[in-house]
Write an enzyme that holds these catalytic residues in place. Structure first.
Site, PDB file in Angstrom:
ATOM      1  N   GLY A  63       2.893  -1.168   4.216  1.00 28.11           N
ATOM      2  CA  GLY A  63       2.969   0.256   3.910  1.00 28.11           C
ATOM      3  C   GLY A  63       4.403   0.654   3.593  1.00 28.11           C
ATOM      4  N   GLY A  64       5.075   1.217   4.576  1.00 25.97           N
ATOM      5  CA  GLY A  64       6.421   1.775   4.382  1.00 25.97           C
ATOM      6  C   GLY A  64       7.380   0.859   3.635  1.00 25.97           C
ATOM      7  CG  ASN A 109      -1.740   1.230   1.366  1.00 26.85           C
ATOM      8  OD1 ASN A 109      -1.775   2.056   0.459  1.00 26.85           O
ATOM      9  ND2 ASN A 109      -2.418   1.376   2.496  1.00 26.85           N
ATOM     10  CD1 TRP A 110       3.443   1.076  -3.105  1.00 29.67           C
ATOM     11  CD2 TRP A 110       3.333   2.373  -4.937  1.00 29.67           C
ATOM     12  NE1 TRP A 110       4.077   0.413  -4.134  1.00 29.67           N
ATOM     13  CE2 TRP A 110       4.021   1.189  -5.264  1.00 29.67           C
ATOM     14  CE3 TRP A 110       3.134   3.337  -5.928  1.00 29.67           C
ATOM     15  CZ2 TRP A 110       4.519   0.947  -6.549  1.00 29.67           C
ATOM     16  CZ3 TRP A 110       3.630   3.096  -7.200  1.00 29.67           C
ATOM     17  CH2 TRP A 110       4.321   1.913  -7.507  1.00 29.67           C
ATOM     18  CE  LYS A 111      -0.167   3.117   4.796  1.00 33.02           C
ATOM     19  NZ  LYS A 111      -0.070   3.193   6.265  1.00 33.02           N
ATOM     20  CG  HIS A 127      -5.780   1.972   5.209  1.00 36.94           C
ATOM     21  ND1 HIS A 127      -5.347   2.882   6.135  1.00 36.94           N
ATOM     22  CD2 HIS A 127      -4.773   1.074   5.049  1.00 36.94           C
ATOM     23  CE1 HIS A 127      -4.114   2.545   6.513  1.00 36.94           C
ATOM     24  NE2 HIS A 127      -3.752   1.458   5.864  1.00 36.94           N
ATOM     25  CD  GLU A 180      -2.898   5.451   6.746  1.00 40.97           C
ATOM     26  OE1 GLU A 180      -2.860   5.511   5.504  1.00 40.97           O
ATOM     27  OE2 GLU A 180      -2.005   4.892   7.424  1.00 40.97           O
ATOM     28  CD  GLU A 195      -3.471  -2.384   7.219  1.00 41.82           C
ATOM     29  OE1 GLU A 195      -2.385  -2.666   6.696  1.00 41.82           O
ATOM     30  OE2 GLU A 195      -4.048  -1.297   7.039  1.00 41.82           O
ATOM     31  N   GLY A 216       2.660   2.231  10.809  1.00 46.37           N
ATOM     32  CA  GLY A 216       3.648   3.306  10.675  1.00 46.37           C
ATOM     33  C   GLY A 216       4.325   3.680  11.980  1.00 46.37           C
ATOM     34  CB  SER A 271       5.321  -1.834  12.000  1.00 44.48           C
ATOM     35  OG  SER A 271       4.939  -0.491  12.225  1.00 44.48           O
TER      36      SER A 271
HETATM   37  P1  13P Z   1       3.104   0.335   7.623  1.00 41.06           P
HETATM   38  O1  13P Z   1       3.590  -0.967   7.035  1.00 41.06           O
HETATM   39  O2  13P Z   1       3.852   1.518   7.116  1.00 41.06           O
HETATM   40  O3  13P Z   1       3.000   0.260   9.114  1.00 41.06           O
HETATM   41  O4  13P Z   1       1.606   0.538   7.079  1.00 41.06           O
HETATM   42  C1  13P Z   1       0.704  -0.509   7.166  1.00 41.06           C
HETATM   43  C2  13P Z   1      -0.517  -0.159   6.409  1.00 41.06           C
HETATM   44  O5  13P Z   1      -1.267   0.719   6.799  1.00 41.06           O
HETATM   45  C3  13P Z   1      -0.774  -0.869   5.163  1.00 41.06           C
HETATM   46  O6  13P Z   1      -2.046  -0.601   4.683  1.00 41.06           O
END
Ligand code: 13P
Length: 251
Positions: free
Chosen positions: A235-236, A9-11, A96, A98, A168, A174, A214
């Protein structure tokens, strides 16, 4: 048999040029590899069509990170499920934390989005998970149950069979804090038991449940080793081809 999936997930990261470079690099590193899981990249809307035509989509499946809760029309700035589908994307990440926290996405809105995604032959990756305070109050089970009941347990068994779930925990996103493998296994097994109660054992056994929060090359193997953890939503660590490939290799 359920699928193992590693999904990025590149966000809101990467310009179009940077995103294309990342997708192409990933395509190159996977060209000679035979991953033991399905690989998905979730890009911003503007990257979808370019990424879908730049990669081998039999190896790298493309996902959007959202879609509209309306079919079409006067909704300035929105992108419909049909539009997402027309780019060559196969999946859409929905629910998600967010989106729930910053864009007010309610159970009802998400229910509409899931239905529109399915109606347009997109496979939803539906995210659920509790906040830090909810975990501290030991309310994680009731939170994920309400999220499932509020947005996806209205689906028929056939429709439900097309969705992927992603657990999640918000406190792990994050933050560098990861659920322990035991915590992940415990709640994934609980989520699967809810699916079994609602749709029966066979549907539950076939449901892919990803862990997100994470997840990185150092902890993926231990997390994925659990019987009810069928991969990750990353994510990251999905923003660097080498790290993402190392997570794929954890399978
Ligand atoms: P991180 O891997 O950066 O913690 O993000 C997880 C995430 O929200 C994937 O959708």
């Amino acid at each position: 048999m359920r699928k193992n999936i590693v999904a990025g997930n590149w966000k809101m990261n990467k310009t179009l040029q940077e995103g294309l470079a990342l997708a192409t690099e990933l395509n190159d590193v996977l060209a000679s590899a035979t991953p033991n899981c399905e690989v998905v990249v979730g890009t911003p809307f503007i990257h979808l069509a370019s990424v879908a035509s730049a990669v081998d989509t039999s190896k790298i499946h493309v996902a959007a990170q959202n879609c509209a809760d309306k079919v079409s029309g006067a909704y300035t700035g929105e992108v419909s499920a049909a539009m997402v589908k027309s780019t060559g994307a196969e999946y859409v990440i929905l629910g998600h934390s967010e989106r729930r926290a910053y864009y007010g996405e309610t159970y009802e809105i998400l229910k509409e989005k899931v239905q529109l995604a399915l109606a347009n032959n997109l496979k939803p990756i539906f995210c659920i998970g509790e906040l830090k305070e909810e975990r501290e109050a030991n309310k994680q089970n009731e939170v994920v149950k309400a999220q499932l009941e509020g947005s996806v347990f209205n689906l028929s068994a056939e429709e439900f069979g097309k969705i992927v779930l992603a657990y999640e925990p918000v406190w792990a996103i994050g933050t560098g804090l990861t659920a322990t493998p035991a915590q992940a296994q415990e709640i994934h097994a609980y989520i699967r038991s809810l699916v079994a109660e609602k749709y029966g054992k066979e549907v539950a056994e076939n449901t892919t449940i990803l862990y997100g929060g994470s997840c990185n090359p150092g902890n993926a193997k231990e997390l994925f080793a659990n019987p009810d953890v069928d991969g990750g939503l990353i994510g990251g660590a999905s923003l660097k081809a080498a790290d993402f490939k190392a997570i794929i290799d954890a399978f």
